[in-house]
Design a protein around this motif. Sequence first.
Motif, PDB file in Angstrom:
ATOM      1  N   TRP A  17      51.850  39.913  60.351  1.00  0.00           N
ATOM      2  CA  TRP A  17      51.299  38.646  59.872  1.00  0.00           C
ATOM      3  C   TRP A  17      50.846  38.775  58.408  1.00  0.00           C
ATOM      4  O   TRP A  17      51.112  37.899  57.590  1.00  0.00           O
ATOM      5  CB  TRP A  17      50.149  38.221  60.776  1.00  0.00           C
ATOM      6  N   LEU A  18      50.192  39.895  58.079  1.00  0.00           N
ATOM      7  CA  LEU A  18      49.762  40.121  56.696  1.00  0.00           C
ATOM      8  C   LEU A  18      50.962  40.272  55.757  1.00  0.00           C
ATOM      9  O   LEU A  18      50.936  39.778  54.628  1.00  0.00           O
ATOM     10  CB  LEU A  18      48.849  41.336  56.603  1.00  0.00           C
ATOM     11  N   GLN A  19      52.013  40.931  56.231  1.00  0.00           N
ATOM     12  CA  GLN A  19      53.234  41.023  55.431  1.00  0.00           C
ATOM     13  C   GLN A  19      53.798  39.630  55.162  1.00  0.00           C
ATOM     14  O   GLN A  19      54.205  39.321  54.042  1.00  0.00           O
ATOM     15  CB  GLN A  19      54.299  41.857  56.147  1.00  0.00           C
ATOM     16  N   GLN A  20      53.819  38.802  56.193  1.00  0.00           N
ATOM     17  CA  GLN A  20      54.338  37.443  56.031  1.00  0.00           C
ATOM     18  C   GLN A  20      53.495  36.650  55.032  1.00  0.00           C
ATOM     19  O   GLN A  20      54.039  35.924  54.201  1.00  0.00           O
ATOM     20  CB  GLN A  20      54.383  36.717  57.382  1.00  0.00           C
TER      21      GLN A  20
ATOM     22  N   ALA B  76      59.260  34.220  56.500  1.00  0.00           N
ATOM     23  CA  ALA B  76      58.611  32.993  56.968  1.00  0.00           C
ATOM     24  C   ALA B  76      59.150  32.578  58.337  1.00  0.00           C
ATOM     25  O   ALA B  76      58.438  31.954  59.128  1.00  0.00           O
ATOM     26  CB  ALA B  76      58.809  31.875  55.949  1.00  0.00           C
ATOM     27  N   ALA B  77      60.392  32.930  58.630  1.00  0.00           N
ATOM     28  CA  ALA B  77      61.017  32.522  59.891  1.00  0.00           C
ATOM     29  C   ALA B  77      60.837  33.546  61.010  1.00  0.00           C
ATOM     30  O   ALA B  77      61.207  33.276  62.155  1.00  0.00           O
ATOM     31  CB  ALA B  77      62.505  32.272  59.663  1.00  0.00           C
TER      32      ALA B  77
ATOM     33  N   ILE C 235      65.927  40.627  67.753  1.00  0.00           N
ATOM     34  CA  ILE C 235      65.373  39.597  66.876  1.00  0.00           C
ATOM     35  C   ILE C 235      65.903  39.716  65.457  1.00  0.00           C
ATOM     36  O   ILE C 235      66.241  38.715  64.819  1.00  0.00           O
ATOM     37  CB  ILE C 235      63.822  39.677  66.847  1.00  0.00           C
ATOM     38  N   VAL C 236      65.945  40.946  64.938  1.00  0.00           N
ATOM     39  CA  VAL C 236      66.371  41.176  63.548  1.00  0.00           C
ATOM     40  C   VAL C 236      67.360  42.335  63.524  1.00  0.00           C
ATOM     41  O   VAL C 236      67.044  43.427  63.990  1.00  0.00           O
ATOM     42  CB  VAL C 236      65.163  41.521  62.634  1.00  0.00           C
ATOM     43  N   GLN C 237      68.546  42.066  62.983  1.00  0.00           N
ATOM     44  CA  GLN C 237      69.540  43.116  62.815  1.00  0.00           C
ATOM     45  C   GLN C 237      69.583  43.491  61.332  1.00  0.00           C
ATOM     46  O   GLN C 237      69.799  42.638  60.479  1.00  0.00           O
ATOM     47  CB  GLN C 237      70.934  42.659  63.273  1.00  0.00           C
ATOM     48  N   LEU C 238      69.378  44.758  61.066  1.00  0.00           N
ATOM     49  CA  LEU C 238      69.357  45.255  59.707  1.00  0.00           C
ATOM     50  C   LEU C 238      70.648  46.021  59.425  1.00  0.00           C
ATOM     51  O   LEU C 238      71.427  46.299  60.335  1.00  0.00           O
ATOM     52  CB  LEU C 238      68.141  46.167  59.511  1.00  0.00           C
TER      53      LEU C 238
END
Length: 185
Positions: A71-74, A93-94, A149-152
């Motif tokens: 959350w802090l990173q966002q 943000a998403a 959720i996230v593919q890097l």
Amino acid sequence: MIKHVVFALWFFLPAGLANMAPILASRLSGLKYWDGPIDGGATLHGRRLLGPHKTWRGIAAGVVFATVSLWLQQLLVGHAHWTGWLTDGVNYAALPTFLLGPLFGIGALGGDAVESFFKRRRGTAAGQAWFPFDQTDYIIGSILATLPIVQLSLPVYAWSLVLWPGIHLVAAYAGYLLGLKERPI
């Protein structure tokens, strides 16, 4: 290359903090109620499944630390435009904070628990080092947990597996010097 290195550090920061959270939470007397082992003391072939250091308090602290740090990173990415180069194209943000944050925490501590299970099977005592698995378990668990959720990119995953174990060694030694850990590694 430098962009992949920086992003590997940035993206998996919640996992790194989740991995440290149980040690810090163990110092908070108000959380002693949550000190029960997640294996409930169960054994397999006369050995504990996970050991006494894998607790509900540690899981809860890891999930909280990971979620708050994400959350802090966002917030930082959303309000400090210079941080845009840290994100490597990931739209912070998403990102679903209250899904991805807990996944970082559960992945990190779940990876640690799986590694602990195998340590018990091979007869390694709780708290004893098992190099290099102690340094990679949490990052592998976080990669697997966040993958839906996230593919890097493959280079980011590779750098994560190189950088974060080194950070783990430095942090573990610092924890030892500060009296937070019984052993330096």
